[in-house]
Structure formats: C-alpha cells, structure tokens
Design an enzyme around this catalytic site. Structure first.
Site, mmCIF file in Angstrom:
data_model
loop_
_atom_site.group_PDB
_atom_site.id
_atom_site.type_symbol
_atom_site.label_atom_id
_atom_site.label_comp_id
_atom_site.label_asym_id
_atom_site.label_seq_id
_atom_site.Cartn_x
_atom_site.Cartn_y
_atom_site.Cartn_z
ATOM 1 N N ASP A 1 -3.034 6.427 -2.951
ATOM 2 C CA ASP A 1 -1.740 6.060 -2.517
ATOM 3 C C ASP A 1 -1.008 5.110 -3.282
ATOM 4 O OD1 ASP A 1 -3.709 3.888 -2.385
ATOM 5 O OD2 ASP A 1 -2.863 3.031 -0.577
ATOM 6 N N LYS B 1 -11.147 -1.015 -1.742
ATOM 7 C CA LYS B 1 -11.521 0.390 -1.622
ATOM 8 C C LYS B 1 -11.000 0.842 -2.966
ATOM 9 C CE LYS B 1 -7.666 0.719 1.614
ATOM 10 N NZ LYS B 1 -7.945 0.390 2.966
ATOM 11 N N ASP C 1 -5.860 2.327 -3.580
ATOM 12 C CA ASP C 1 -7.003 2.127 -3.068
ATOM 13 C C ASP C 1 -7.370 3.086 -2.195
ATOM 14 O OD1 ASP C 1 -5.209 1.390 -1.266
ATOM 15 O OD2 ASP C 1 -6.021 -0.577 -0.709
ATOM 16 N N ARG C 2 -6.746 4.277 -1.630
ATOM 17 C CA ARG C 2 -6.912 5.151 -0.707
ATOM 18 C C ARG C 2 -7.181 6.378 -1.590
ATOM 19 N NH1 ARG C 2 -3.539 4.569 4.738
ATOM 20 N NH2 ARG C 2 -4.092 2.488 5.073
ATOM 21 N N SER D 1 -9.589 5.606 7.148
ATOM 22 C CA SER D 1 -8.219 5.629 6.538
ATOM 23 C C SER D 1 -8.270 5.861 5.264
ATOM 24 C CB SER D 1 -7.480 4.325 6.902
ATOM 25 O OG SER D 1 -8.397 3.325 6.599
ATOM 26 N N SER E 1 0.975 -1.310 0.075
ATOM 27 C CA SER E 1 -0.051 -0.081 -0.011
ATOM 28 C C SER E 1 0.963 1.218 0.098
ATOM 29 C CB SER E 1 -0.861 -0.069 1.173
ATOM 30 O OG SER E 1 -1.862 0.964 1.041
ATOM 31 N N HIS E 2 0.657 2.046 0.963
ATOM 32 C CA HIS E 2 1.423 3.138 1.053
ATOM 33 C C HIS E 2 2.874 3.463 1.590
ATOM 34 C CE1 HIS E 2 -0.951 2.565 4.438
ATOM 35 N NE2 HIS E 2 -0.198 2.881 5.294
ATOM 36 N N ASP F 1 -0.965 1.927 -4.159
ATOM 37 C CA ASP F 1 -1.612 0.874 -4.609
ATOM 38 C C ASP F 1 -2.982 1.360 -5.444
ATOM 39 O OD1 ASP F 1 -2.349 0.907 -2.216
ATOM 40 O OD2 ASP F 1 -3.316 -1.069 -2.300
HETATM 41 C C1 G1P Z 1 -4.791 0.438 8.248
HETATM 42 C C2 G1P Z 1 -6.179 1.116 8.482
HETATM 43 C C3 G1P Z 1 -7.386 0.282 7.778
HETATM 44 C C4 G1P Z 1 -6.965 -0.295 6.337
HETATM 45 C C5 G1P Z 1 -5.546 -0.624 6.042
HETATM 46 C C6 G1P Z 1 -5.381 -1.372 4.901
HETATM 47 O O1 G1P Z 1 -5.068 -0.702 8.970
HETATM 48 O O2 G1P Z 1 -6.331 1.518 9.520
HETATM 49 O O3 G1P Z 1 -8.554 0.938 7.810
HETATM 50 O O4 G1P Z 1 -8.015 -1.161 5.852
HETATM 51 O O5 G1P Z 1 -4.789 -0.010 7.051
HETATM 52 O O6 G1P Z 1 -5.214 -0.371 4.224
HETATM 53 P P1 G1P Z 1 -4.153 -0.712 10.756
HETATM 54 O O7 G1P Z 1 -3.016 -0.349 10.297
HETATM 55 O O8 G1P Z 1 -4.801 0.186 11.359
HETATM 56 O O9 G1P Z 1 -4.501 -2.074 11.178
HETATM 57 ZN ZN ZN Z 2 -3.589 1.121 -0.192
#
Ligand code: G1P
Ligand code: ZN
Length: 544
Positions: free
Chosen positions: A280, A379, A284-285, A368, A110-111, A282
């Site tokens: 972000d 997402k 999704d955000r 998030s 992800s990010h 990938d």
């Molecule tokens: C975090 C975010 C959560 C999201 C996840 C994946 O997880 O809080 O909402 O689904 O990243 O992007 P966390 O690090 O809080 O477990």
């Molecule tokens: Zn992501």
C-alpha cells in the site's frame, strides 16, 4: 522563536495517527500544533535522535521541513531522514530501533488517496519503534485543544535529496540523510533465505510485484531486482508519485485491479505468473495472489505462522502469535497445533507492540492486509511478500496447492469484510447502539443454524501493562463455527464507515467460493443491524 495560534479542537488521532484532508493540514499552524503537542507530551525527544520520513505523498516535503525547524527549536540532537523524504512505515519503525532513536514521525495516510485534494497524515512512533500508545495519543489530543503557542527556528529548508551528514546551519543539530532502503534490506536478508529465493527466480518462476506508485517502489527495485535478480517485468508501478498516480493504493481485490487482472484473468489461457503481490501507500500492507487464487490475509497469516520455523530468522520457532479480534481464527488453529498461545487484540497495530516487546509473540496480523513479526513494530508488506517467496522456494508448488494442503490439514475459515462507506455519522452511531441493545437477547438463540455462544462488546486487557481498552467492536460468536463482528472505522476522513466482518469455519467443505459460503451470514448481520431501514443500504460498498 514562539508563534501564537488559536487551538484546534479536531486533532484526535485515529487508529493510526492523525489523518485529514490535505486542505485541513494546509490551514496555518495546523501541522505545527500537532507536532508541538507531541514534543510537549513526549519530552524524551530533547537531546535525542529523531527519525523522519514518509510515503512520498503530497505535503510530505513540507511537513518534513516544518518538523526539522521545530525539532531544532526543541533541542533534538540528531535527525535521520530518508533521501527525498522517503521511508516506508516498517523501515521507519526498524530505523528507530536501529539508531536507538527516541522516536519518529511517519508522514502517511497509508492507502488513502493522495495529492492536493487527497489525504495527509502524521503518525508518531515511540522509542521501541511502535505507534504511540492510546494514553499518549489522548494526551497529545488534550494538549492540542488548549495550545496557545509553538516553537520553531527560522531556518532555510534542508536538502533531503542527497545522502550525507551535516550540522544544520545556525544550530547544534545534526542531520543525516540516508538511503531509505539499505538498512531494511539488510534486515530482510537476515530473516529470509535470499539464496533459495534467488535460485527460484532464476528458473521458470514468474512473479509480479505492484508498488501502486507508492513508497515500496524503491524497496522493491533494490530487494527484488538488485538482490534477488528478478527481471524488470516483475516490477509494476515502482516509481513513487505524490498523488500515487491518482490511484487508491490499497492492496486488495478492488483497488489493485491491474495486478488482479494479471493474476486472475477472465481468460486464463495466457501466461499467468506463479505469484503476485502488492503493497500500500506506506508499505505496511500486503496482498498475496497465486495463479488464479487470492489468499485472504487471515489465511496468509496462518500459513506464514505454520511455516515460520522453516525461514532462517525464525528457526527457533515462535513464542506465540496474535491477531486482531475481527481477523479470521485460521491462525488460532495453527497456534493450537504448535501448542503456542494466540492472543486476540483490538484493531490497530499498536496493540501488538507490548506483546512483541515482551517476547510473547513472534508473528501477528490483521484482516486488513497487515502481517509482520518481531523484526519491527509495524506491519510490513514486503516482509509478508518475502515470507511467501521463501515458502514458495522451499515448496516449489503453486500457491493454490499450498492453500489446499493447509485447509486439508487445519480446515478452512471462510472470511470476508464488508464495508459500508460514507454513512451519516449519526446514523452509524444509531446502528451500533441498536445492535448493542439486542446483544443480551442473542445469546443462546440460533443464527444461520448455529447457537450464539457470545454476543458482547470486545474489551481487551493487555497482559503486559494491564491496561484495559473497552468498546473495541461488537462480536456475535457462534462457537467455533461462525462469527459476525461489527465496528466503526477509526481511520476514515469522510462520514462514517461501518465494517462488517464475517467468518465461517468448515472442516471438510473447503472448496466453496467465499461469497457463497458467507452470504447467509451477511444477510443475517445486515438485518440484525437494520441496515436497510436505517441507512438504506442493502449491499456493501467494498468487499475485501
Ligand atoms: C484500519 C484497519 C486496521 C488497521 C488500520 C491502519 O483501521 O481496519 O486493521 O490497523 O486501518 O492500517 P479502521 O479504519 O478499521 O479503524
Ligand atoms: Zn498502510
């Protein structure tokens, strides 16, 4: 052929797949161990189609080549891979459904920062396009812990830089390299009014989209520039890089500073665009900004839900909506007015998937910076940006006026998340246990002038499959007036991150600064946790 290995003990997937430092993934057989476990625990991949792609970060290519060779050994019938190995997370989810694939590997952390010293990650999504269930990820983890060997065909690397279909030499497996954007862009055109958006962009409306050197660059170019006619200056950082340009592609006020400075300059006398958005690593955000205004993700979810029936893909209205437990209750107010159910799920997108699959919800989101709909099982950052563009094209008003009107109507849920990063894991656990112990004593006491109505650990009963997930975060609820939520992150790769979520509802008083509106609640939460004494922290590392 089979190769032997010594089983790894640390491959338990977190909130969104297995994420580790690249150097951890570079250990011999590490990646192969996890993939072998997926194949063993999810036999449906045999004789089926498998989607593969990632956010373009360092090690993406290497992982794809390994998966292809293992898939050949496991008699996968066909592999569909994005050109250059690129697929955004929502596009991969969509393609799994579009191709009737048995599943997909999405290579992303992800990010989290990328590059040889950064993070890598691998997520397995099942045939409905959604992330593997907790039961499946636990089975995969258990399998890795006693794995002795894995299967891999000795083959040359495949060329993933040219679109086309071929049979993989020496195997029965077909490999199709596709344009990562095409099918996703078609889907977006069915959901939103591209003509209205194009007309708006042809006028004086100015916007900026920041891909943060990550996967949404190619998507943004095709959708915003080619299909919607936005000019080149609208697109920022749209060339994906293996290290995301050395940045931290998390679209929030801290990490998307370049965009924030454009949209909310200290000296606002210049030409500030009407709308700004970022996605972000990938894809999704999303982060949504107007001229001089940040739209918090919970508010964005509420506004999109309230207006969804005005977008072509949602003209029949929504069957229901959902938010994760820590997410602001702004969307609950919208659901109440629409007389549709609002589900409260644990953190992590996978909990929405059963509700989406069962047709119980049309739109869902997390605090998030994640929002999406039933068009995919992940997402979707660009989806949220397009929803806002569609709304702006209908309203022809500044973002700030849209928000004022929304708050005037529904009241305002002030909201912030405070992260305390890289805590010692033992200390973090002690903080949580300490708070757990005080919960029973909190009910019916007064905090920040409000009566505590609930103080417990959130458990979720999935209404579709009746599974139960316990220990999904501590919540201290003061009726509709306020909430404090505390949980430990499940996605970090270093130490423990404690997340403190603060929410306060005001019916009339809607023009305060969020930090001022929430400062009392923040101080109370820190003292309940004993954060300063136990961890020496009196201020968060990150506020979003
Ligand atoms: C975090 C975010 C959560 C999201 C996840 C994946 O997880 O809080 O909402 O689904 O990243 O992007 P966390 O690090 O809080 O477990
Ligand atoms: Zn992501």
């Amino acid at each position: 052929m089979y190769r032997t290995l010594t089983a790894f003990q640390d491959q338990r997937p977190g909130t969104a797949g297995l994420r580790k430092k690249v150097t951890v993934f570079q250990q011999p057989h590490y990646l192969e161990s996890f993939i072998e476990a997926v194949f063993q625990c999810y036999p449906g991949l045999k004789d089926s189609t498998l989607i593969i792609g990632g956010d373009g970060r360092f090690y993406n290519n290497k992982a794809i080549q390994t998966i292809v060779k293992m898939a050949a050994a496991k008699s996968v019938k066909k592999i569909v891979v994005g050109k250059h190995g690129y697929l955004s997370t929502p596009a991969a989810s969509h393609l799994i459904r579009e191709y009737n694939a048995a599943g997909g590997f999405i290579l992303t952390a992800s990010h989290n920062p990328a590059g040889p010293k950064g993070d890598f990650g691998i997520k397995f999504n099942v045939s409905n396009g959604g992330q593997a269930s907790e039961q499946l990820t636990e089975a995969i983890f258990a399998c890795t812990r006693s794995l002795e060997k894995y299967e891999l065909e000795e083959l040359d690397d495949i060329n993933i830089d040219h679109i086309g279909i071929c049979k993989l030499a020496g195997t029965e497996m077909e490999v199709e390299v596709i344009d990562p954007v095409e099918s996703y862009a078609l889907l977006m055109q069915r959901l939103f009014d591209f003509t209205a958006i194009r007309n708006m962009l042809a006028g004086n409306f100015k916007f900026r989209f920041d891909a943060m050197h990550a996967i949404t660059g190619p998507y943004a170019k095709q959708i915003f520039r080619e299909l919607l006619g936005a000019d080149e200056s609208s697109l920022m950082n749209c060339l994906p890089q293996e290290d995301f340009g050395g940045g931290h592609p998390d679209p929030n006020l801290v990490y998307a500073k370049e965009l924030v400075n454009i949209m909310m300059p200290e000296d606002a006398s210049g030409n500030v665009p009407d709308f700004g958005a970022a996605s972000d690593g990938d894809g999704d955000r999303n982060m949504i900004l107007g001229r001089g205004i940040f739209v918090s993700p919970g508010d964005s979810l509420a506004v999109i839900s309230a207006n969804a029936h005005r977008f072509p893909g949602y003209s029949d209205g929504l069957p229901g909506v959902a938010r994760s437990m820590p997410t602001s209750r702004a969307v609950d107010a919208v659901a109440a007015e629409l007389s549709i159910p609002c589900f409260e799920t644990p953190t992590g997108w996978r909990f929405f998937c059963n509700l989406l699959e069962d047709g119980r919800i049309g739109i869902c989101g997390e605090e998030s910076f994640g929002t999406s709909s039933d068009h995919a099982r992940e997402k979707d950052g660009l989806w949220a940006v397009l929803a806002w563009l569609n709304l702006l094209a209908l309203e022809r008003k500044p973002v700030s006026e849209i928000m004022q009107a929304h708050w005037n109507h529904f009241g305002r849920h002030y909201y912030q998340r405070h992260d305390f990063e890289e805590l010692d894991a033992d200390v973090a656990n002690k903080l949580i246990v300490g708070l757990q112990e005080t919960l029973p004593k909190l009910v019916n006491t007064t905090l920040c002038g409000h009566n505590v109505t609930v103080a417990d650990e959130f458990s979720y009963l999935d209404p579709v499959d009746n599974s139960v997930s316990h220990q999904q975060g501590i919540r201290i609820v003061m009726g509709d007036a306020a909430r404090i939520v505390v949980r430990l992150s499940g996605t970090g790769t270093q130490g423990a991150t404690l997340r403190l979520y603060l929410e306060r509802f005001e019916r009339e008083n809607i023009t305060m600064a969020p930090e001022a509106a929430l400062s009392d609640l923040a101080a109370t939460a820190r003292s309940l946790l004993n954060l300063e004494n136990m961890a020496g922290r009196n201020a968060p590392d990150l506020v979003t």
